[in-house]
Design a protein around this motif. Sequence first.
Motif, short mmCIF file in Angstrom:
data_model
loop_
_atom_site.label_atom_id
_atom_site.label_comp_id
_atom_site.label_asym_id
_atom_site.label_seq_id
_atom_site.Cartn_x
_atom_site.Cartn_y
_atom_site.Cartn_z
N ASP A 121 3.40 -19.45 21.62
CA ASP A 121 2.85 -18.20 22.14
C ASP A 121 2.40 -18.43 23.58
O ASP A 121 1.43 -19.15 23.82
N GLU A 134 10.07 -11.51 33.98
CA GLU A 134 10.50 -10.82 32.77
C GLU A 134 12.03 -10.76 32.70
O GLU A 134 12.61 -10.95 31.62
N ASP A 158 11.43 -11.82 26.42
CA ASP A 158 10.30 -12.01 25.51
C ASP A 158 10.31 -13.38 24.84
O ASP A 158 9.46 -13.66 23.99
N ARG A 183 12.37 -14.59 22.75
CA ARG A 183 12.90 -14.61 21.39
C ARG A 183 14.13 -15.51 21.26
O ARG A 183 14.31 -16.19 20.23
N SER A 208 7.43 -16.74 21.89
CA SER A 208 6.99 -15.42 22.30
C SER A 208 6.38 -15.52 23.70
O SER A 208 5.47 -16.33 23.93
N GLN A 227 4.61 -13.32 26.80
CA GLN A 227 3.99 -12.09 27.28
C GLN A 227 3.71 -12.25 28.78
O GLN A 227 3.76 -13.37 29.32
N TYR A 228 3.39 -11.15 29.43
CA TYR A 228 3.20 -11.16 30.88
C TYR A 228 1.96 -10.35 31.26
O TYR A 228 1.69 -9.31 30.68
#
Length: 288
Positions: A48, A62, A67, A69, A74, A76-77
Amino acid sequence: MKGIILAGGSGTRLYPITKVVSKQLLPVYNKPMIYYPLSMLMLSGIRDILIISTPQDISNYENLLGDGRGLGISIQYKIQKAPNGLAEAFVIGEDFIGNDDVCLILGDNIFYGKSIPKLLKKVSAQLSENKSSIIFGYSVNDPQRYGVVEFDEKFNVASIEEKPEIPKSNYAVVGLYFYKNEVVNLAKKIKPSKRGELEITSLNLEFLKQKKLEVNILDSVFWLDTGTHEALVEASNFIRTIENREDRQISCLEEIAYKYNYIDKEQLQSIIDSSHYNSDYLKKIINF
């Protein structure tokens, strides 16, 4: 444990290219710079991950990584609106961190060494078992340029000084930090420095006051600088030399994901089929 990559800053020493491209997206030999710190988190067993960057650069990260996957992780931004200091990463990432411990790595720090996977596994276990947070020291010839850590024979931190005129040791604090969850509350309490930033050294000093800070020494690991044009070229040449000599890839995210069981053989084959990048190398991995 959660992981954060701080990929902000203006990269003024690398002008003019960093006027239009984030420093951590620049190539270091055959990969974007951010692949190297991302690989460190993946080697730590962290799946994560939060990437923090500037408003103008975040979309590029991004587009590059999505993401996560496809790598079995995982991503996030979040945006750091202004360069308000490294410790602000924990304020920005408070919701992401939640109740977990967290590893912060700076997006322009590159490490190489065959002992790294074993070291990161040890430190991750150490963090979960103990009450202390963990920083890393690296022996340098010019400690006056860095945050400097002094420690006792049990590797408990005795002092930390930022760019001291007379250093108490020759061990620089590198841009890799493993913190207990309380780092979030401490980061919200520290005051900006004279230059208006929430300094990581101030945060480490708070842990030191509580006698909850240990240091691991990077003995058989290379720490590569990327802050100037010359250093960036030297880092690229170092990576190229190692990869060509040993016929292996450094910080190959797909290889790490496969070997750490983040993705299976079928998923790796799908990556090979859909991309020309590293396909020959990955075919060797899948057939090994």
